[in-house]
Design an enzyme around this catalytic site. Structure first.
Site, short mmCIF file in Angstrom:
data_model
loop_
_atom_site.label_atom_id
_atom_site.label_comp_id
_atom_site.label_asym_id
_atom_site.label_seq_id
_atom_site.Cartn_x
_atom_site.Cartn_y
_atom_site.Cartn_z
CB THR A 8 11.76 -9.07 -0.26
OG1 THR A 8 10.41 -8.66 -0.19
CG2 THR A 8 12.66 -7.85 -0.41
CG ASN A 9 10.39 -9.64 -6.24
OD1 ASN A 9 11.41 -9.07 -6.58
ND2 ASN A 9 10.09 -10.88 -6.61
CG ASN A 10 7.15 -5.53 0.61
OD1 ASN A 10 7.27 -4.32 0.47
ND2 ASN A 10 6.27 -6.06 1.44
CG HIS A 12 5.93 -0.66 0.86
ND1 HIS A 12 5.76 0.69 0.71
CD2 HIS A 12 4.85 -1.24 0.30
CE1 HIS A 12 4.63 0.92 0.08
NE2 HIS A 12 4.06 -0.24 -0.19
CE LYS A 13 9.02 -7.87 4.29
NZ LYS A 13 9.27 -9.32 4.31
CG ASP A 69 8.60 -14.52 8.21
OD1 ASP A 69 7.92 -13.74 7.52
OD2 ASP A 69 8.12 -15.56 8.71
N GLY A 150 1.30 -2.70 5.60
CA GLY A 150 0.91 -3.74 6.55
C GLY A 150 0.09 -3.17 7.69
CG ASP A 152 3.74 0.27 9.11
OD1 ASP A 152 4.05 -0.66 9.88
OD2 ASP A 152 4.51 0.70 8.22
CE LYS A 172 7.72 0.84 9.51
NZ LYS A 172 7.05 0.27 8.35
#
Length: 193
Positions: A8-10, A12-13, A69, A150, A152, A172
């Site tokens: 990923t490059n997200n 937040h993740k 995913d 997303g 949330d 969370k």
């Protein structure tokens, strides 16, 4: 310390997972290994997409890696948006538009039950393993809070009177779908050391 590439490059993740791993493992992102291409996600299942991404990294970069995913599955929408959660309102992956579409779809529905589900595919020493995390809750009628990402702001987990966006990252992570899947991953990796 195991070195794993997270597909990923997200940001937040990555932040969520690094926070959960608490320094036990070294996590590298796609950009950190020089992967700039778009990794295909063409499966119609969460497990299929996670597997497709981890296979791609393993085959091309010959690394230990994992991919996830996640889908939001809403009862009244027969499990939608599900595997299409990021692209629910179109290919632009616009979170605000996705939330607007979800709220519009649920406008006259009394059943607002939903769950987030994450599937992780881990490729370690040429073998693939799967881990899953689920959190159940309710879709709110409007956005609450400024944190998270997303869906949330409109997802209220069971046992709480606030949205995911109103929780701290630690709160969370302790209950989230991704947090639970990562916990299963960590248990496995601790045994594989």
């Amino acid at each position: 310390m195991k070195d794993l590439v997270f597909a990923t490059n997200n940001a937040h993740k990555v932040e969520e997972v690094r926070n959960k791993l608490n320094g036990l493992f070294s996590i590298r992102t796609l950009s950190e290994i020089g992967c700039t291409e778009e990794i295909p996600e063409t499966s119609d299942t969460l497990q299929g997409n996670a597997s497709q991404k981890s296979h791609y990294l393993h085959d091309k970069y010959h690394c230990n890696c994992f991919a996830d995913d996640t889908g939001l599955e809403v009862e009244a929408l027969d499990g939608a948006p599900g595997v299409f959660s990021a692209r629910y309102a179109g290919p632009a992956k616009d979170s605000e538009a996705n939330i607007d579409k979800l709220l519009a779809e649920l406008k006259n529905k009394s059943n607002r039950r939903a769950r987030f589900r994450t599937v992780i595919s881990l490729f370690l020493e040429d073998k693939e393993y799967f881990f899953e995390g689920i959190v159940t809750g309710t879709i709110l009628t409007e956005r609450h809070g400024n944190g998270g990402f997303g869906y949330d702001p409109v997802f209220q987990p069971d046992g709480y009177d606030c949205s995911f966006s109103e929780l701290t990252m630690e709160e969370k992570n302790s209950i989230s779908h991704r947090g639970r899947a990562v916990e299963e991953l960590i248990k496995f990796l601790n045994g594989a050391k």
